[in-house]
Write a protein that holds these residues in place. Structure first.
Motif: not given
Length: 145
Positions: A47-52, A58-72
């Protein structure tokens, strides 16, 4: 305990046999508990491996969103700077036109437009004489044009 071996346990052999049986039962019980704990530990680790893994995605997705918002945001800030530069340029042009007397400059003061009190060197297209210019000033102070 085989034949000819002396036991350190005191008492009759039935007591020793009961004690051995009790210890064997405790050993089996401990082995079952250990097996259950091991199973639970492995399930927890899975379960810990699955959560990691989920967290990493999710962290990669949020980083991409942050980068797009920063560019905007950068694009918006550039647009604001461009608009401010254009506004400043227009102010300079209007100031030059007012100084040259090309047209009278009106300012909004509250709900009333007021003609700027800088008398142009030429009267401009709105006034044919000095009295027309003074009349415009009076009318603008009263709120009429």
């Amino acid at each position: 305990m085989g034949p000819g071996i002396k036991s350190d346990l005191p008492g009759p052999s039935s007591t020793r046999d009961a004690e051995v049986a009790k210890l064997r039962n405790e050993l089996e019980l401990s082995a079952m508990r250990l097996s259950q704990m091991k199973t639970r530990l492995l399930a927890t680790l899975d379960e810990l491996d699955a959560l990691r893994t989920t967290h990493h995605r999710e962290l990669k997705t949020e980083m991409r969103v942050k980068e797009r918002l920063s560019e905007k945001l950068d694009r918006c800030l550039d647009e604001i700077k461009r608009a401010e530069a254009e506004r400043d340029e227009m102010r300079e042009v209007v100031s030059i036109l007012v100084d040259k007397g090309m047209f009278p400059m009106f300012l909004m003061v509250g709900d009333v437009q007021v003609l700027v009190q800088n008398r142009p060197p030429e009267l401009g297209p709105f006034c044919e004489s000095e009295s027309d210019y003074d009349g415009m000033l009076l009318d603008s102070q009263n709120g009429t044009y």
